[in-house]
Design an enzyme around this catalytic site. Structure first.
Site, PDB file in Angstrom:
ATOM      1  N   SER A 149       8.403  25.392 -15.395  1.00 62.52           N
ATOM      2  CA  SER A 149       7.977  25.015 -16.671  1.00 62.52           C
ATOM      3  C   SER A 149       7.268  23.262 -16.647  1.00 62.52           C
ATOM      4  CB  SER A 149       9.169  25.372 -17.559  1.00 62.52           C
ATOM      5  OG  SER A 149       9.234  26.630 -17.804  1.00 62.52           O
TER       6      SER A 149
ATOM      7  N   ASP B 233       5.275  37.252 -29.666  1.00 60.65           N
ATOM      8  CA  ASP B 233       6.843  36.857 -28.350  1.00 60.65           C
ATOM      9  C   ASP B 233       7.526  37.692 -27.979  1.00 60.65           C
ATOM     10  OD1 ASP B 233       7.846  36.229 -26.403  1.00 60.65           O
ATOM     11  OD2 ASP B 233       7.973  34.153 -26.731  1.00 60.65           O
TER      12      ASP B 233
END
Length: 627
Positions: free
Chosen positions: A328, A352
């Site tokens: 990430s 999401d």
């Protein structure tokens, strides 16, 4: 009577002829001798004169003092001291074994020293001076000097010896010197530097010692000495003093380096901290480390085996050589690419549900957490994988490659250390070159999904991640990362700075950079790194990351159920203060788990140390903020 007179005259004639022949022969011989003398004294005068002079005069090299290496505050990291050493010329020794036995009565020779010396005798020319014993103390040197007449072919000499007073600290940066090998001699011959290394037994092997060898070494001097027929010196006829090597001032802060290395005690990993405005590397950690002093006179078998066979690979320069998927911590650069390409706006929300479906396959968030409608700021703060999964196919791998390469990903950064790995920044061209079979060379859109979250084919060095973070903190200005900041001439004191101008500038819109900056501040204040930076007197900006070591193949990850060396890597990239960055860093703790719990707290300690004198800006009141 008559016959007698005739015989007497004939004999006289014979005797006369013989006398003339003998005289002619003698004259010819003297003529030849005179001609030879003339040839030797006149025609060959210069050649024989030079030989005689060479027998009378010995030219001795004078090794230069190697330049010192100091940190940014002048703390000495590599220095020299004078040492007594015994060297042997095998051609002048009748019985090597007997010589060793006799010398052992005056100075200590251990079994390892004898064995190493005998090996070198077999591998070297008979006329090469081979070290027998180094580091003689004053008593040993005095004893040998008093008995030197007994040992033909053995000389007691003083030499410069390298020393690293901080041992393991910054060993991968400083490197070490070692004995000149056959490969080193070949390289010196190719570069025309053999003459400058006469009388020198060591050369830079790793780190700064190697990459800055030509600057550190200096120029060898010469001394012409008149000697007797037995080689005993009589007087010095001429001398050219050696030129000492230049001193190197590193950008490292040894205090920061030591503190960071202590935090890695018992762990494996790497950390690189950079001043984003100058490119100066403030800390460069590779854990575990090693003691470079072991290599100066040749490392012994036991220590070499311990270092070389260790499963932790202490000789490996992790920030430079090891490549990792960075997880990430790649997301801020992917988000910035989306803004610059106009694929997303900061306020645009993406649904999401906890996964992203593409090509019949579901790519899930960590822990399958669903974040609902998510904009870019929230996606970075909570580290929504789904948001970035969806960006992959939209952006395409080639566009992402071209954008990210400007920050140094998948590129040689230009740091002044040798052996830097390029890593892998995937693209369609890269895949065609990397694989041989046509079916393997094709790039699939689904592969871009993993690449967009820092996984897949991505494999970057930690140095590249740190440099990219510094470029982001510097608004797109790429300052070449460097360890040697100043070269100081040892004779004149002249200082030369190594990096003064940017290598290039990434064309970024300031508004887009501000969006990413605010999101990274959000990560520290309210996101995955909030606990690590609670109570800090400065405002940091950063991003946590966790990278898989092996594929789970759909199974649920359970750290306690897998081998320690197969657990996820913990990463963190950050800079501070966010409003005017003075330090940027990237770090990895191999198999450390979550970036938020393992890596971010270490970054906090580094920032606290470096910004300990930082005074936060006074808050702007409402009245002062009005136009």
């Amino acid at each position: 009577m008559f016959e007698f007179k005739k015989t007497s005259k004939a004999q006289k004639r014979k005797i006369l002829v013989r006398a003339i022949v003998a005289a002619s022969f003698v004259l010819v011989c003297f003529g030849l001798l005179a001609a030879r003398l003339w040839y030797l004294q006149v025609v060959r005068f210069e050649g024989f004169s030079a030989r005689a002079e060479a027998n009378r005069i010995t030219v001795m090299p004078i090794p230069p003092r190697r330049g010192e290496i100091v940190d940014r505050n002048g703390v000495v990291l590599a220095r020299n001291y004078r040492d007594y050493t015994l060297v042997v010329t095998p051609a002048k020794v009748k019985n090597i074994e007997q010589l060793l036995d006799d010398i052992s009565e005056l100075v200590y020779l251990g079994p390892t020293q004898r064995k190493r010396f005998l090996q070198q005798v077999q591998q070297s020319s008979r006329y090469t001076q081979i070290p027998l014993r180094n580091n003689l103390n004053e008593t040993e040197a005095a004893w040998f000097a008093a008995n030197a007449y007994r040992f033909e072919g053995v000389e007691l000499s003083a030499r410069w010896v390298r020393e690293y007073p901080y041992g393991k600290t910054a060993a991968h940066v400083i490197g070490y010197v070692g004995r000149i090998s056959e490969a080193d001699l070949e390289q010196l011959e190719e570069s025309g530097q053999t003459g400058n290394y006469r009388g020198t037994s060591t050369i830079g092997k790793k780190g700064i010692e190697k990459t800055w060898e030509s600057v550190l070494h200096g120029q060898t001097g010469l001394e012409e000495v008149e000697v007797t027929a037995t080689g005993r010196p009589v007087r010095t006829l001429h001398r050219i003093d050696p030129v000492p090597g230049s001193d190197l001032v590193l950008s490292l802060d040894i205090g920061l380096q030591q503190m960071a290395e202590q935090e890695y005690e018992g762990r494996r990993g790497a950390l690189v901290a950079i001043d984003p405005k100058s490119g100066e590397i403030l800390a460069f950690v590779s854990a575990p480390s090693f003691d470079p002093n072991l290599f100066i006179d040749g490392i012994d078998v036991d220590n070499w085996r311990e270092l070389n066979e260790s499963p932790d690979f202490p000789l490996l320069n992790r920030p430079l050589y090891s490549t990792y998927p960075i997880g990430s911590t790649y997301k801020p650069f992917v988000a910035l690419a989306a803004l610059e390409m106009g694929l997303r706006t900061p306020s645009q929300r993406i649904s999401d549900p906890g996964f992203y479906e593409f090509g019949g396959q579901k790519f899930r968030n960590a822990g399958s957490v669903a974040y609902g409608p998510t904009d870019m700021h929230r996606a970075l703060v909570v580290s929504s994988d789904t948001y970035f999964y969806s960006l992959g196919p939209e952006m395409g791998v080639n566009a992402l490659h071209d954008f990210s390469s400007q920050f140094g990903f998948g590129q040689i950064t230009g740091i002044d250390l040798d052996g830097e790995k390029k890593g892998i920044l995937p693209s369609t061209d890269w895949k065609q070159r990397a694989f041989k079979k046509p079916e393997q060379q094709r790039w699939y859109a689904g592969e871009t999904v993993s690449v967009a979250v820092g996984q897949g084919y991505n494999a970057f060095t930690l140095l590249q991640l740190a440099q990219a973070t510094a470029v982001l903190a510097n608004g797109g200005t790429y300052m070449r990362p460097h360890l040697v900041d100043i070269v100081r001439n040892a004779q004149t004191g002249l200082l030369e700075q190594t990096v003064t101008e940017p290598s290039h500038v990434v064309p970024l819109k300031r508004a887009n950079v501000d969006v990413i900056n605010r999101a990274l501040v959000g990560v520290v204040n309210e996101g995955t790194a909030r606990r690590a930076f609670a109570g800090a007197k400065y405002q940091a900006a950063g991003k946590t990351g966790t990278a898989q070591v092996y594929s789970l193949r759909g199974a649920k990850y359970d750290a306690s159920a897998v081998d320690e060396r197969l657990r996820d890597h913990a990463l963190f990239m950050a800079y501070a203060p966010a409003e005017n960055p003075k330090i940027a860093l990237a770090l990895i703790i191999e198999n450390g788990g979550w970036g938020s719990t393992a890596a971010a707290p270490l970054a906090r300690k580094v920032f606290d140390y470096w910004l300990r004198d930082y005074v936060p800006p006074a808050p702007v009141s409402a009245s002062e903020g009005r136009p």
